[in-house]
Design a protein around this motif. Structure first.
Motif, mmCIF file in Angstrom:
data_model
loop_
_atom_site.group_PDB
_atom_site.id
_atom_site.type_symbol
_atom_site.label_atom_id
_atom_site.label_comp_id
_atom_site.label_asym_id
_atom_site.label_seq_id
_atom_site.Cartn_x
_atom_site.Cartn_y
_atom_site.Cartn_z
ATOM 1 N N TRP A 170 -5.990 1.928 -1.783
ATOM 2 C CA TRP A 170 -4.986 2.715 -2.497
ATOM 3 C C TRP A 170 -5.487 4.135 -2.714
ATOM 4 C CZ3 TRP A 170 -0.125 2.484 -4.813
ATOM 5 C CH2 TRP A 170 0.604 1.329 -4.541
ATOM 6 N N THR A 223 0.841 -1.190 0.000
ATOM 7 C CA THR A 223 0.000 0.000 0.000
ATOM 8 C C THR A 223 0.883 1.249 0.000
ATOM 9 O OG1 THR A 223 -0.126 0.017 2.410
ATOM 10 C CG2 THR A 223 -1.867 -1.161 1.245
ATOM 11 N N SER A 247 -8.234 -1.752 -3.967
ATOM 12 C CA SER A 247 -8.283 -0.591 -4.867
ATOM 13 C C SER A 247 -8.781 0.659 -4.133
ATOM 14 C CB SER A 247 -9.182 -0.889 -6.065
ATOM 15 O OG SER A 247 -10.502 -1.161 -5.634
ATOM 16 N N LYS A 248 -9.778 0.508 -3.287
ATOM 17 C CA LYS A 248 -10.267 1.650 -2.505
ATOM 18 C C LYS A 248 -9.248 2.072 -1.451
ATOM 19 C CE LYS A 248 -15.117 0.919 -3.268
ATOM 20 N NZ LYS A 248 -16.455 0.915 -2.708
#
Length: 89
Positions: A67, A4, A64-65
């Motif tokens: 990030w 991350t 994805s969220k």
């Protein structure tokens, strides 16, 4: 272990702190105190980034969220630091 943005920030801060700690001592004695303070700030930033990453991982399960949120936090922090530097300095 997921990669991350805050993990990258944590690693970068620790590497920078180690480079300053084990770097060549070519500075004046006054600057050694400043380097010690910068090393402490780098370590403190790494700890805060690590804890923030753990908190975000707990509440945001999708990578994805995660990030997007962590990149937004990093950008917000950098912009805030620039604004403070311009207004105070």
């Amino acid at each position: 272990m997921k990669l991350t943005p805050l993990n990258i920030v944590t690693s970068g801060c620790l590497v920078l702190a180690l480079l300053m700690f084990f770097g060549p001592d070519k500075e004046l004695p006054v600057q050694k105190g400043v380097n010690g303070m910068l090393i402490g700030l780098c370590v403190l930033t790494a700890i805060i980034a690590f804890i923030s990453d753990l908190i975000f991982r707990k509440f945001i399960p999708l990578l994805s969220k995660l990030w997007i949120v962590e990149c937004a936090l990093i950008v917000f922090t950098v912009v805030l630091m620039i604004i403070l530097k311009v207004t105070l300095g």
